[in-house]
Structure formats: structure tokens, C-alpha cells
Scaffold this motif. Structure first.
Motif, mmCIF file in Angstrom:
data_model
loop_
_atom_site.group_PDB
_atom_site.id
_atom_site.type_symbol
_atom_site.label_atom_id
_atom_site.label_comp_id
_atom_site.label_asym_id
_atom_site.label_seq_id
_atom_site.Cartn_x
_atom_site.Cartn_y
_atom_site.Cartn_z
ATOM 1 N N HIS A 48 -29.356 6.403 -14.390
ATOM 2 C CA HIS A 48 -30.066 6.981 -13.239
ATOM 3 C C HIS A 48 -29.848 6.133 -11.996
ATOM 4 N N ASP B 295 -32.870 -2.121 -13.694
ATOM 5 C CA ASP B 295 -33.220 -0.740 -14.081
ATOM 6 C C ASP B 295 -32.787 0.214 -12.980
ATOM 7 N N MET B 296 -31.553 0.757 -13.089
ATOM 8 C CA MET B 296 -30.527 0.366 -14.022
ATOM 9 C C MET B 296 -29.179 0.401 -13.328
ATOM 10 N N GLU C 19 -34.883 9.834 -12.664
ATOM 11 C CA GLU C 19 -35.334 9.430 -14.008
ATOM 12 C C GLU C 19 -36.753 8.910 -13.969
ATOM 13 N N GLU C 20 -37.082 8.174 -12.897
ATOM 14 C CA GLU C 20 -38.387 7.503 -12.854
ATOM 15 C C GLU C 20 -39.553 8.478 -12.711
ATOM 16 N N GLU D 25 -29.856 1.989 -20.260
ATOM 17 C CA GLU D 25 -31.191 1.511 -19.885
ATOM 18 C C GLU D 25 -31.344 0.079 -20.399
HETATM 19 ZN ZN ZN Z 1 -34.522 3.084 -16.189
#
Ligand code: ZN
Length: 388
Positions: free
Chosen positions: A84, A113-114, A147-148, A171
Motif C-alpha cells: 500500500h 509501513d510499508m 490500506e489504512e 507488510e
Molecule cells: Zn501496512
């Protein structure tokens, strides 16, 4: 196997450029939904510079997934390396977008991340191109949005992106391997009453009282979940009520009360199963409050569990690669939920950096660990070739 060529300066330059490129997820806020756009532009340029064929899909206005394809001979599996592009917020973070290299680590928001994973993928592509390796199948390197928050990017890629046979997601896992994690269903339950003046409560129906009956039944349900047979990797499912809203003032009988719940699912459970169980819970609540009138919303977040088989080719390939590169291959369920289940193919998680500090105000990742990740991915890709 020939030594994997990694240009450390290039790796640091790639990752530094990504850290400088703020891509904080707005978590559904209507303003500035294009926060990931600059990062998509940057990543596309990086993929293009290596000579990959670019693909892109706009997932939402101003928000796009981007991927690069290293064409194979059309005679082997299409392998996806996915990550992501968004990060969590930076409130209280001193200088989040200025990368600092210190003591073998690189610091900054998104380093671990990431964006480290995305930078590792670029190094993989550089090595394969530089060594003149032609894979049997295509290698696709994808950066996805969101993604978050709601994982809209990976969901879209799984549905509309190129056809993929197996995937690796970098990840942060300290290079441990995860083939499984829990899923997550977030939804709102609403009780509906009848407003009345509180001096005459019998004229109304109190939605908060009805919610009290629902909460009792939900606690029994949570207890039941806590005693169900555990998944061997992910453990037991769970339920938590996190938010309650209801009523306007003390002098009115409330006609509405809402709760938001978080139901963690284990492999084998679907969100449809969860919906059916919640309706059964509401029927139990109705025996305590016969006038109960309720809605259960469509989940506002619905993420399936990850359940990649231990004997899948991608799992075998990464276990063998990790063992060869680091001398170990630790397999454990991933603690959180990720994009991985959304790619609709056997997918494993293995990446540089430590999940424990990756949303912190002092995010960093070990450069040596990114380099090991590059070596692992190159080996795993080779292990997945038909002649391996
Ligand atoms: Zn992540």
C-alpha cells in the motif's frame, strides 16, 4: 543461485523519495482525498524508470492504484508483489516527511509501513532486469491505495486488476511469514423507539432501554465466541462494542440509539455468517424487550480473513527462500488485517520492519532487513518458476 545485486544507495534514494512524498490516508474525510496521488505518480515513475510496463486504475476520484509488469514468457505463474502507498497520520510527529539515515536504519513516516516494502520491490525488479533474467510468467509490482482505512485499493485490484496466480505482501513482519490473519466486520446496530416528553415516559418507547437489552445479548454472544473452537493459527473470533450514541437531552425519551461493533472473524467465517448471527442475537434481545425495533447496517468495513494453505506453492516458495537467506522461517498468523485476502489468490505476508513501532511517532526500518527482503523475494520468485 547468482548473488542478488542490490545497490544500497539506490535503495535508500528510492525509499527516501517515497518518505518525502506525504501520502497520509484521510480516513474517509471528504477533503483532500487525493493525498495518495503524488505517491502514485512517484511510484509510477520509479517503475517506469526500471522499464516496467505501467498499468493504472482510478479507484476513486484522484486516487489510483498503479502497477508495473515485467513481462515473462507466458509459460509460468503471474506473481504479484503488492504494497500500500498510504500511511497513517502524523499528528505529533516531529519531522515525518524528512528521511533520516542513522545507525543502519531509515526513519520517517511510512518508512516501515510499508514504503520499505515498495522500495524492496523496485530493487527486485532492478536485479531481474540487470541480470537479464526472463521469468516464465509475468511479475507484477503494485502500489495500492487506502490500506489504512477501507482497503479500497486492494479490493479494486483483486476485482479489476490483472489476473494473478499468487502474491507476496511486504507488510512489516520482521521477515516472519504469515499465511493467515483474522478478518474484520465493523457495523452499526440501531434501536428505534418513540420520542416523548420525559415527564410522561409511558407515552414513548425508549430506544436506549432497548439497546440495553441488545447489549446484554451481545455480551452473551461475545462470551460464546470466546469459547468457540479456535483456528489453529488465528485463535478465536471476538466481538467488541466500541461506540454508543443515543438521545438528545435528559428531558426527552430517546427515539434512537446506535452502537458500532467490531467483530473479528477467523478463517471459515464470512461476513454473511456474522450477519446471520447478529440477527439471531437480536431475536434473543427481543425476548427481553418485545417492542424492540432495530436495524443492522451493511458493514462499513468488511475485510475477510487470510487463509492461504500451508502447502500452496507461494507458501513453500517463501519458506524455502527465507530459510536460504536468513537461516530461519518463522510462520505465524499476522496480528492485524491487511490487503492480502483481497488479491483473490494464494497470498503470503513477509516484509521488513517491525509492526510494533510502525504507526508510532518514530517510525523506522532496518536497511539490512530491506536488503534481506529483496533477496527473499528474488529467491521466492525463482522458486515459483516451473523449472525450479
Ligand atoms: Zn501496512
Amino acid at each position: 543461485m547468482t548473488e542478488v545485486q542490490i545497490n544500497r544507495d539506490q535503495l535508500i534514494a528510492d525509499l527516501s523519495a517515497m518518505i518525502r512524498c506525504a501520502s497520509v490516508n484521510t480516513f474517509g474525510a471528504p477533503t483532500d482525498q487525493g493525498a495518495e496521488a503524488a505517491m502514485a505518480d512517484l511510484f509510477e515513475g520509479q517503475l517506469r524508470d526500471i522499464g516496467l510496463e505501467i498499468g493504472t486504475h482510478e479507484v476513486a476520484p484522484g486516487r489510483r492504484n498503479v502497477w508495473g509488469t515485467l513481462k515473462g514468457q507466458g509459460a509460468g505463474p503471474t506473481i504479484l508483489l503488492a504494497g500500500h502507498m498510504d500511511t497513517v497520520g502524523v499528528d505529533g510527529y516531529g519531522d515525518p516527511f524528512e528521511p533520516v539515515v542513522k545507525d543502519g536504519n531509515i526513519y520517517g513516516r511510512g518508512s516501515c509501513d510499508m514504503k520499505a516494502g515498495l522500495a524492496a520491490y523496485l530493487a527486485v525488479a532492478r536485479h531481474l532486469r540487470g541480470s537479464g533474467t526472463i521469468l516464465a510468467g509475468d511479475l507484477v509490482i503494485a502500489g495500492v491505495i487506502d490500506e489504512e482505512h477501507a482497503m479500497a485499493g486492494s479490493k479494486h485490484f483483486g476485482l479489476y486488476g490483472p489476473q494473478i496466480d499468487c502474491a507476496i505482501v511486504a507488510e512489516p513482519s520482521l521477515l516472519s511469514i504469515s499465511a493467515s490473519h483474522k478478518g474484520q466486520v465493523l457495523t452499526t446496530i440501531r434501536t428505534k423507539g418513540l420520542a416523548a416528553h420525559s415527564s410522561m415516559p409511558s407515552k414513548g418507547r425508549n430506544a436506549i432501554y432497548h439497546m440495553a437489552a441488545v447489549l446484554d445479548a451481545l455480551q452473551d454472544y461475545a462470551q460464546d465466541l470466546a469459547h468457540r473452537a479456535p483456528d489453529p493459527d488465528c485463535g478465536r473470533p471476538s466481538l467488541s462494542v466500541g461506540v454508543i450514541r443515543g438521545g438528545d437531552n435528559a428531558c426527552s425519551v430517546p427515539d434512537l440509539c446506535e452502537i458500532d461493533i467490531d467483530r473479528r472473524t477467523i478463517p471459515g467465517e464470512t461476513s454473511a455468517d456474522v450477519g446471520a448471527e447478529l440477527h439471531a442475537v437480536m431475536q434473543t434481545a427481543k425476548t427481553a424487550a418485545p417492542a424492540l425495533d432495530y436495524d443492522i447496517d451493511t458493514p462499513f468495513l468488511d475485510l475477510p480473513p487470510l487463509d492461504t494453505k500451508a502447502n500452496s506453492a507461494v507458501m513453500q516458495a517463501i519458506i524455502s527462500a527465507c530459510t536460504a537467506v536468513t537461516g530461519r522461517a518463522d510462520v505465524a498468523a499476522f496480528p492485524g488485517s491487511t490487503d492480502a485476502p483481497n488479491f483473490n489468490c494464494p497470498t503470503v505476508i513477509c516484509g521488513p520492519g517491525d509492526l510494533a513501532q510502525c504507526h508510532s511517532l518514530n517510525e523506522y526500518v532496518s536497511i539490512a532487513q530491506i536488503e534481506d527482503a529483496v533477496r527473499i523475494y528474488v529467491r521466492a520468485i525463482k522458486n515459483l518458476q516451473p523449472d525450479a
